[in-house]
Motif scaffolding. Structure first.
Motif, PDB file in Angstrom:
ATOM      1  N   GLY A 251       0.782  -1.234   0.000  1.00  0.00           N
ATOM      2  CA  GLY A 251       0.000   0.000   0.000  1.00  0.00           C
ATOM      3  C   GLY A 251       0.808   1.274   0.000  1.00  0.00           C
ATOM      4  O   GLY A 251       0.233   2.365  -0.052  1.00  0.00           O
ATOM      5  N   ILE A 252       2.139   1.170   0.055  1.00  0.00           N
ATOM      6  CA  ILE A 252       2.994   2.355   0.086  1.00  0.00           C
ATOM      7  C   ILE A 252       3.710   2.502  -1.257  1.00  0.00           C
ATOM      8  O   ILE A 252       4.367   1.571  -1.728  1.00  0.00           O
ATOM      9  N   ASP A 253       3.579   3.667  -1.877  1.00  0.00           N
ATOM     10  CA  ASP A 253       4.264   3.946  -3.133  1.00  0.00           C
ATOM     11  C   ASP A 253       5.770   3.825  -2.910  1.00  0.00           C
ATOM     12  O   ASP A 253       6.324   4.417  -1.977  1.00  0.00           O
ATOM     13  N   VAL A 254       6.438   3.066  -3.773  1.00  0.00           N
ATOM     14  CA  VAL A 254       7.867   2.830  -3.568  1.00  0.00           C
ATOM     15  C   VAL A 254       8.669   4.126  -3.649  1.00  0.00           C
ATOM     16  O   VAL A 254       9.725   4.254  -3.003  1.00  0.00           O
ATOM     17  N   GLU A 255       8.169   5.116  -4.392  1.00  0.00           N
ATOM     18  CA  GLU A 255       8.865   6.401  -4.449  1.00  0.00           C
ATOM     19  C   GLU A 255       8.843   7.085  -3.077  1.00  0.00           C
ATOM     20  O   GLU A 255       9.842   7.686  -2.672  1.00  0.00           O
ATOM     21  N   GLU A 256       7.713   6.984  -2.370  1.00  0.00           N
ATOM     22  CA  GLU A 256       7.644   7.540  -1.016  1.00  0.00           C
ATOM     23  C   GLU A 256       8.567   6.768  -0.078  1.00  0.00           C
ATOM     24  O   GLU A 256       9.229   7.360   0.791  1.00  0.00           O
ATOM     25  N   LEU A 257       8.592   5.458  -0.229  1.00  0.00           N
ATOM     26  CA  LEU A 257       9.453   4.618   0.606  1.00  0.00           C
ATOM     27  C   LEU A 257      10.916   5.014   0.429  1.00  0.00           C
ATOM     28  O   LEU A 257      11.659   5.204   1.405  1.00  0.00           O
ATOM     29  N   VAL A 258      11.337   5.169  -0.829  1.00  0.00           N
ATOM     30  CA  VAL A 258      12.716   5.550  -1.126  1.00  0.00           C
ATOM     31  C   VAL A 258      13.017   6.946  -0.592  1.00  0.00           C
ATOM     32  O   VAL A 258      14.059   7.171   0.043  1.00  0.00           O
ATOM     33  N   ASP A 259      12.120   7.887  -0.856  1.00  0.00           N
ATOM     34  CA  ASP A 259      12.332   9.248  -0.348  1.00  0.00           C
ATOM     35  C   ASP A 259      12.476   9.247   1.170  1.00  0.00           C
ATOM     36  O   ASP A 259      13.252  10.042   1.732  1.00  0.00           O
ATOM     37  N   GLY A 260      11.753   8.343   1.835  1.00  0.00           N
ATOM     38  CA  GLY A 260      11.793   8.293   3.281  1.00  0.00           C
ATOM     39  C   GLY A 260      13.149   7.913   3.830  1.00  0.00           C
ATOM     40  O   GLY A 260      13.743   8.654   4.615  1.00  0.00           O
ATOM     41  N   PHE A 261      13.703   6.770   3.390  1.00  0.00           N
ATOM     42  CA  PHE A 261      14.978   6.355   3.975  1.00  0.00           C
ATOM     43  C   PHE A 261      16.166   7.098   3.374  1.00  0.00           C
ATOM     44  O   PHE A 261      17.165   7.338   4.063  1.00  0.00           O
ATOM     45  N   VAL A 262      16.077   7.507   2.098  1.00  0.00           N
ATOM     46  CA  VAL A 262      17.160   8.303   1.516  1.00  0.00           C
ATOM     47  C   VAL A 262      17.214   9.670   2.193  1.00  0.00           C
ATOM     48  O   VAL A 262      18.294  10.189   2.513  1.00  0.00           O
ATOM     49  N   GLY A 263      16.043  10.257   2.426  1.00  0.00           N
ATOM     50  CA  GLY A 263      15.988  11.556   3.083  1.00  0.00           C
ATOM     51  C   GLY A 263      16.532  11.530   4.500  1.00  0.00           C
ATOM     52  O   GLY A 263      17.039  12.541   4.998  1.00  0.00           O
ATOM     53  N   GLU A 264      16.439  10.375   5.145  1.00  0.00           N
ATOM     54  CA  GLU A 264      16.964  10.227   6.501  1.00  0.00           C
ATOM     55  C   GLU A 264      18.381   9.667   6.500  1.00  0.00           C
ATOM     56  O   GLU A 264      18.917   9.341   7.568  1.00  0.00           O
ATOM     57  N   ASP A 265      18.961   9.532   5.298  1.00  0.00           N
ATOM     58  CA  ASP A 265      20.352   9.109   5.136  1.00  0.00           C
ATOM     59  C   ASP A 265      20.628   7.765   5.820  1.00  0.00           C
ATOM     60  O   ASP A 265      21.553   7.627   6.613  1.00  0.00           O
ATOM     61  N   ARG A 266      19.792   6.786   5.484  1.00  0.00           N
ATOM     62  CA  ARG A 266      20.003   5.453   6.048  1.00  0.00           C
ATOM     63  C   ARG A 266      19.666   4.398   5.003  1.00  0.00           C
ATOM     64  O   ARG A 266      19.089   4.697   3.955  1.00  0.00           O
ATOM     65  N   PHE A 267      20.053   3.157   5.312  1.00  0.00           N
ATOM     66  CA  PHE A 267      19.765   2.052   4.395  1.00  0.00           C
ATOM     67  C   PHE A 267      18.297   1.662   4.501  1.00  0.00           C
ATOM     68  O   PHE A 267      17.673   1.799   5.559  1.00  0.00           O
ATOM     69  N   GLY A 268      17.742   1.135   3.388  1.00  0.00           N
ATOM     70  CA  GLY A 268      16.311   0.853   3.363  1.00  0.00           C
ATOM     71  C   GLY A 268      15.912  -0.575   3.094  1.00  0.00           C
ATOM     72  O   GLY A 268      14.735  -0.929   3.236  1.00  0.00           O
ATOM     73  N   PHE A 269      16.858  -1.449   2.705  1.00  0.00           N
ATOM     74  CA  PHE A 269      16.456  -2.794   2.300  1.00  0.00           C
ATOM     75  C   PHE A 269      15.871  -3.597   3.452  1.00  0.00           C
ATOM     76  O   PHE A 269      14.845  -4.271   3.293  1.00  0.00           O
ATOM     77  N   GLU A 270      16.501  -3.555   4.622  1.00  0.00           N
ATOM     78  CA  GLU A 270      16.001  -4.324   5.757  1.00  0.00           C
ATOM     79  C   GLU A 270      14.611  -3.855   6.179  1.00  0.00           C
ATOM     80  O   GLU A 270      13.734  -4.668   6.490  1.00  0.00           O
ATOM     81  N   GLU A 271      14.405  -2.555   6.135  1.00  0.00           N
ATOM     82  CA  GLU A 271      13.086  -1.994   6.450  1.00  0.00           C
ATOM     83  C   GLU A 271      12.048  -2.456   5.434  1.00  0.00           C
ATOM     84  O   GLU A 271      10.908  -2.796   5.788  1.00  0.00           O
ATOM     85  N   THR A 272      12.452  -2.474   4.161  1.00  0.00           N
ATOM     86  CA  THR A 272      11.565  -2.933   3.094  1.00  0.00           C
ATOM     87  C   THR A 272      11.223  -4.405   3.273  1.00  0.00           C
ATOM     88  O   THR A 272      10.076  -4.822   3.054  1.00  0.00           O
ATOM     89  N   ALA A 273      12.216  -5.206   3.647  1.00  0.00           N
ATOM     90  CA  ALA A 273      11.973  -6.630   3.875  1.00  0.00           C
ATOM     91  C   ALA A 273      10.949  -6.833   4.992  1.00  0.00           C
ATOM     92  O   ALA A 273      10.046  -7.677   4.883  1.00  0.00           O
ATOM     93  N   TYR A 274      11.091  -6.074   6.068  1.00  0.00           N
ATOM     94  CA  TYR A 274      10.135  -6.174   7.174  1.00  0.00           C
ATOM     95  C   TYR A 274       8.733  -5.810   6.681  1.00  0.00           C
ATOM     96  O   TYR A 274       7.749  -6.502   6.978  1.00  0.00           O
TER      97      TYR A 274
END
Length: 455
Positions: A79-102
């Motif tokens: 239900g979350i647009d992947v562009e928003e997901l990417v903007d979220g963790f990139v904007g916070e300067d952190r890795f996102g794959f583990e969060e995405t897996a969860y």
């Protein structure tokens, strides 16, 4: 087998091929006569509805009066647009794959505490079973890492004390272990392939605590363990964008088909790996790079649109490249105006190209993206909307990062293992699940058995 035996075998195979072709021709008219959904697709190109899912969604058009209307592509994770997901963790300067897996596994974004616990869980399960690398990878090397990955996933069954337990806790345990272990298997399979087939020294590195999946992968596949944060962040982004693509993509559907039979998770995931290996699926990124090798050699002036269009026309007419008649990296079954994964990767690829001094090559990729629709219209008369897909830019990103082509598709698997496991569990635990069994129309005429001495 001696030379004479090889020649005899080859001759026999030739006769068998002729025999097969003589008795196995299916009239193409049958497909229309019996309304066969070839490729499980409707006549308008939409997919045959085979199930429902809460995991991912792919949108590239909308239907109006029964016609497909092109629209900007959207990729949605739970239900979350992947562009928003990417903007979220990139904007916070952190890795996102583990969060995405969860998110994909459990259906909700983790809290800070849940994410830290999940990351630790992956770290705790990195280690392969005792002697697994020695017995399953080193003793049986493969020239293809995807082949070795599929065999290794199947082999994990033998190291599991409870492989056939279909309870939810056991399925989640197995899924988490697979997500943690697949990057290690790929890294080791690649090192062994390089040693036995490319005459390189053998370097096997253990994953390091405290590193992300992306960081550990770069650490593991490089002899000196060195990587930059820019490389790790970009690889992490690639993993996020490849982690899931709906239940209808070939590998996820293969996983769901096997899962519907009640088989174990290792068999289901190995089937998905085999699907992803194909050049029409995950193997397409390698074909893109191969194609651009032909383009870079065959086009003298990379800034000359007419020369580029001429070469693209030769590709379509099967006069150049691999003679397939395809322009790899262009077009998609769902996306029309744009592939959101390609849009995101292209932005980061441009930045990396500037850093690496590869602007001219990047502009060549952009030219192919821009000119292909025009060439398709002039050569094949195709006027449908065509966009670049993720494979057009993912291969270039990997190339600029110094990642060998043998790892392009395995990296896809490192990411997609998350989506496969999510679909596996959803298929097993959805209400009223049934074994997936589509129908095939039998068209062979009835005939009588002929005794052997009368044939």
């Amino acid at each position: 087998m001696q030379n004479a035996e090889r020649e005899a075998f080859a001759g026999f195979l030739t006769s068998l091929c002729a025999e097969y072709q003589k008795h196995n021709q299916i009239d193409p008219a049958y497909y229309e006569r019996y309304n066969v959904k070839r490729g499980l697709r409707n006549a308008d190109g939409t997919g045959v509805m085979a199930g429902v899912t809460q995991i991912g969604n792919v949108m590239g058009y909308y239907l109006q009066d029964g016609e497909r209307v092109p629209a900007p592509g959207k990729l949605v994770y739970r239900g979350i647009d992947v562009e928003e997901l990417v903007d979220g963790f990139v904007g916070e300067d952190r890795f996102g794959f583990e969060e995405t897996a969860y998110l994909l596994l459990f259906g909700q974004l983790p809290t800070r505490e849940q994410l830290a616990a999940f990351q630790q869980l992956l770290t705790d399960n990195h280690t392969l079973p005792h002697m697994f690398t020695e017995d399953m990878i080193i003793k049986a090397p493969s020239p293809d890492v995807m082949n070795k990955l599929a065999r290794s996933v199947l082999a994990l069954y033998s190291y599991d004390d409870n492989p056939d337990d279909m309870s939810l806790p056991n399925q989640l345990r197995q899924a988490i272990q697979l997500i943690a272990r697949v990057p290690v298997i790929v890294a080791h399979a690649f090192a062994v392939k390089r040693h036995y087939y490319d005459d390189e020294s053998l370097y096997l590195h253990r994953p390091q605590p405290g590193l992300s999946v992306a960081e550990n992968f770069l650490y593991s596949v490089r002899h000196d363990n060195q990587f930059t944060q820019q490389e790790a962040r970009l690889l992490d982004l690639c993993l996020v964008l490849h982690a899931e693509h709906g239940g209808g993509n070939n590998s996820a559907f293969a996983c769901r088909v096997l899962s519907s039979s009640g088989t174990d998770i290792y068999s289901s995931i190995a089937a998905a790996v085999g699907s992803l290996k194909g050049p029409r699926h995950g193997g397409a990124n390698k074909k893109v790079m191969e194609m651009f090798g032909y383009i870079e050699e065959g086009v003298k002036d990379w800034k000359d649109d007419d020369e580029i269009k001429d070469f693209l026309g030769r590709l379509l007419r099967k006069e150049a490249g691999d003679r397939s008649g395809l322009i790899y990296g262009m077009g998609h079954a769902i996306y029309t105006l744009s592939d959101p994964r390609a849009v995101i990767l292209k932005k980061f690829a441009r930045q990396l190209a500037q850093t690496k001094g590869m602007e001219d090559e990047f502009q060549l990729y952009e030219a192919v993206e821009r000119l292909t629709p025009e060439v398709l219209l002039s050569v094949k008369g195709e006027s449908k909307v065509v966009c670049a897909n993720v494979d057009l830019f993912s291969g270039m990103v990997y190339k600029m990062m110094g990642i060998p082509q043998e790892l392009y598709t395995p990296l896809f698997a490192v990411a997609r293992i998350v989506g496969w496991c999510a679909h596996r569990i959803e298929e097993v635990y959805q209400p009223g699940n049934r074994i997936i069994r589509p129908a095939y129309k039998a068209v062979a005429p009835m005939r009588t058995f002929v005794p052997l001495n009368q044939r």
